[in-house]
Design a protein around this motif. Structure first.
Motif, PDB file in Angstrom:
ATOM      1  N   ARG A  18       8.483  13.553   5.980  1.00 19.02           N
ATOM      2  CA  ARG A  18       8.158  14.791   6.713  1.00 19.02           C
ATOM      3  C   ARG A  18       7.111  15.608   5.933  1.00 19.02           C
ATOM      4  NH1 ARG A  18      13.591  16.620   9.162  1.00 19.02           N
ATOM      5  NH2 ARG A  18      14.538  14.559   8.800  1.00 19.02           N
ATOM      6  N   SER A  19       7.197  15.613   4.575  1.00 23.51           N
ATOM      7  CA  SER A  19       6.289  16.270   3.824  1.00 23.51           C
ATOM      8  C   SER A  19       4.839  15.771   4.007  1.00 23.51           C
ATOM      9  CB  SER A  19       6.770  16.271   2.483  1.00 23.51           C
ATOM     10  OG  SER A  19       6.540  15.101   1.889  1.00 23.51           O
ATOM     11  N   TYR A  20       4.554  14.536   4.271  1.00 22.92           N
ATOM     12  CA  TYR A  20       3.437  13.788   4.462  1.00 22.92           C
ATOM     13  C   TYR A  20       3.055  14.391   5.934  1.00 22.92           C
ATOM     14  CZ  TYR A  20      -0.072  10.447   6.477  1.00 22.92           C
ATOM     15  OH  TYR A  20      -1.049   9.907   6.885  1.00 22.92           O
ATOM     16  N   THR A  21       3.943  14.136   6.993  1.00 23.18           N
ATOM     17  CA  THR A  21       3.814  14.397   8.483  1.00 23.18           C
ATOM     18  C   THR A  21       3.394  15.976   8.671  1.00 23.18           C
ATOM     19  OG1 THR A  21       5.986  14.430   9.128  1.00 23.18           O
ATOM     20  CG2 THR A  21       4.833  12.206   9.240  1.00 23.18           C
ATOM     21  N   ASP A  22       3.799  16.640   7.966  1.00 21.12           N
ATOM     22  CA  ASP A  22       3.752  18.128   7.830  1.00 21.12           C
ATOM     23  C   ASP A  22       2.166  18.621   7.601  1.00 21.12           C
ATOM     24  OD1 ASP A  22       6.187  18.482   8.935  1.00 21.12           O
ATOM     25  OD2 ASP A  22       6.873  19.442   7.012  1.00 21.12           O
ATOM     26  N   LEU A  23       1.467  17.726   6.550  1.00 18.02           N
ATOM     27  CA  LEU A  23       0.155  18.123   6.026  1.00 18.02           C
ATOM     28  C   LEU A  23      -0.900  17.241   6.594  1.00 18.02           C
ATOM     29  CD1 LEU A  23       1.390  18.217   2.303  1.00 18.02           C
ATOM     30  CD2 LEU A  23       0.770  20.124   3.726  1.00 18.02           C
ATOM     31  N   ALA A  24      -0.671  15.791   7.025  1.00 16.01           N
ATOM     32  CA  ALA A  24      -1.586  15.145   7.520  1.00 16.01           C
ATOM     33  C   ALA A  24      -2.433  15.631   8.759  1.00 16.01           C
ATOM     34  CB  ALA A  24      -1.307  13.845   7.641  1.00 16.01           C
ATOM     35  N   LYS A  75      -4.515  15.140  -0.362  1.00 14.54           N
ATOM     36  CA  LYS A  75      -3.409  16.080  -0.997  1.00 14.54           C
ATOM     37  C   LYS A  75      -2.122  15.619   0.107  1.00 14.54           C
ATOM     38  CE  LYS A  75      -5.951  19.760  -2.385  1.00 14.54           C
ATOM     39  NZ  LYS A  75      -6.431  21.269  -2.117  1.00 14.54           N
ATOM     40  N   ALA A  76      -2.388  15.121   1.136  1.00 16.62           N
ATOM     41  CA  ALA A  76      -1.168  14.678   2.060  1.00 16.62           C
ATOM     42  C   ALA A  76      -0.664  13.242   2.000  1.00 16.62           C
ATOM     43  CB  ALA A  76      -1.737  14.932   3.774  1.00 16.62           C
ATOM     44  N   LYS A  77      -1.681  12.613   1.624  1.00 15.35           N
ATOM     45  CA  LYS A  77      -1.458  11.116   1.208  1.00 15.35           C
ATOM     46  C   LYS A  77      -0.590  10.934  -0.011  1.00 15.35           C
ATOM     47  CE  LYS A  77      -3.626   7.037  -0.187  1.00 15.35           C
ATOM     48  NZ  LYS A  77      -5.000   6.450  -0.737  1.00 15.35           N
ATOM     49  N   VAL A  78      -0.724  11.908  -0.879  1.00 14.24           N
ATOM     50  CA  VAL A  78       0.081  11.908  -2.303  1.00 14.24           C
ATOM     51  C   VAL A  78       1.544  11.893  -1.833  1.00 14.24           C
ATOM     52  CG1 VAL A  78       0.813  13.366  -4.188  1.00 14.24           C
ATOM     53  CG2 VAL A  78      -1.845  13.013  -3.912  1.00 14.24           C
ATOM     54  N   HIS A  79       1.672  12.726  -0.722  1.00 20.16           N
ATOM     55  CA  HIS A  79       3.225  13.002  -0.393  1.00 20.16           C
ATOM     56  C   HIS A  79       3.885  11.598   0.267  1.00 20.16           C
ATOM     57  CE1 HIS A  79       3.764  17.295  -1.250  1.00 20.16           C
ATOM     58  NE2 HIS A  79       2.317  17.288  -0.847  1.00 20.16           N
ATOM     59  N   ARG A  80       2.845  10.538   0.715  1.00 18.34           N
ATOM     60  CA  ARG A  80       3.354   9.447   1.425  1.00 18.34           C
ATOM     61  C   ARG A  80       3.697   8.466   0.061  1.00 18.34           C
ATOM     62  NH1 ARG A  80      -1.104   6.909   4.257  1.00 18.34           N
ATOM     63  NH2 ARG A  80      -1.296   5.791   2.397  1.00 18.34           N
ATOM     64  N   ALA A  81       3.166   8.491  -1.266  1.00 18.91           N
ATOM     65  CA  ALA A  81       3.277   7.563  -2.405  1.00 18.91           C
ATOM     66  C   ALA A  81       4.933   7.374  -2.744  1.00 18.91           C
ATOM     67  CB  ALA A  81       2.424   8.122  -3.208  1.00 18.91           C
ATOM     68  N   GLY A  82       5.356   6.122  -2.511  1.00 20.11           N
ATOM     69  CA  GLY A  82       6.631   5.844  -2.905  1.00 20.11           C
ATOM     70  C   GLY A  82       7.492   6.074  -1.940  1.00 20.11           C
ATOM     71  N   ILE A  83       7.565   6.814  -0.816  1.00 18.87           N
ATOM     72  CA  ILE A  83       8.117   7.013   0.158  1.00 18.87           C
ATOM     73  C   ILE A  83       7.895   5.981   1.493  1.00 18.87           C
ATOM     74  CG2 ILE A  83       8.984   9.069  -0.624  1.00 18.87           C
ATOM     75  CD1 ILE A  83       7.395  10.240   1.722  1.00 18.87           C
ATOM     76  N   ALA A  84       6.803   5.588   1.724  1.00 19.96           N
ATOM     77  CA  ALA A  84       6.103   4.815   2.916  1.00 19.96           C
ATOM     78  C   ALA A  84       5.367   3.802   2.337  1.00 19.96           C
ATOM     79  CB  ALA A  84       5.813   5.651   3.777  1.00 19.96           C
ATOM     80  N   THR A  85       5.246   2.578   2.862  1.00 17.11           N
ATOM     81  CA  THR A  85       4.261   1.453   2.749  1.00 17.11           C
ATOM     82  C   THR A  85       3.460   1.695   4.040  1.00 17.11           C
ATOM     83  OG1 THR A  85       5.943   0.133   1.678  1.00 17.11           O
ATOM     84  CG2 THR A  85       3.819  -0.957   2.328  1.00 17.11           C
ATOM     85  N   ALA A  86       2.034   1.573   3.712  1.00 16.98           N
ATOM     86  CA  ALA A  86       1.140   1.831   4.768  1.00 16.98           C
ATOM     87  C   ALA A  86       0.074   0.898   4.610  1.00 16.98           C
ATOM     88  CB  ALA A  86       0.622   3.167   4.869  1.00 16.98           C
ATOM     89  N   GLN A  87      -0.559   0.426   5.862  1.00 13.39           N
ATOM     90  CA  GLN A  87      -1.760  -0.510   5.842  1.00 13.39           C
ATOM     91  C   GLN A  87      -2.658   0.383   6.973  1.00 13.39           C
ATOM     92  OE1 GLN A  87      -0.636  -4.297   7.421  1.00 13.39           O
ATOM     93  NE2 GLN A  87       0.119  -4.917   5.350  1.00 13.39           N
ATOM     94  N   VAL A  88      -3.732   0.705   6.332  1.00 14.11           N
ATOM     95  CA  VAL A  88      -4.746   1.696   6.988  1.00 14.11           C
ATOM     96  C   VAL A  88      -6.176   0.746   7.119  1.00 14.11           C
ATOM     97  CG1 VAL A  88      -5.749   3.947   7.341  1.00 14.11           C
ATOM     98  CG2 VAL A  88      -3.319   3.713   6.358  1.00 14.11           C
TER      99      VAL A  88
END
Length: 94
Positions: A18-24, A75-88
């Protein structure tokens, strides 16, 4: 031509994601991005399945790329590191 982010995401820690989805979304808005799909129902027909599929439309390929590289998205992406795996991938529309 429009630009599109296509992301396939597997979330390993939903409560922390949620910290990522709140910022992105602020970054997407800054570059006139419009969420077309985020999460929701899907059927995996080929390839590896991910929990979430995201499509974001931008006015141009360049704006989509600039959004990804922007300070606000990074800045948002940093909050995704280690908690989700993404292919963009960013693609140009037709």
């Amino acid at each position: 031509m429009k630009g599109y982010w296509i992301a396939h995401v597997t979330v390993h820690h939903p409560e922390k994601y949620r910290s990522y989805t709140d910022l992105a979304p602020a970054a997407f808005q800054q570059f006139n991005g419009q969420l077309l799909a985020r999460g929701g129902r899907f059927t995996q027909l080929e390839g590896n399945e991910h929990q979430r599929n995201v499509i974001i439309e931008f006015p141009s390929f360049e704006q989509a790329l600039n959004c990804y590289h922007s300070d606000s998205y990074q800045k948002a992406k940093v909050h995704r590191a280690g908690i989700a795996t993404a292919q963009v991938v960013i693609v140009e529309g037709v």
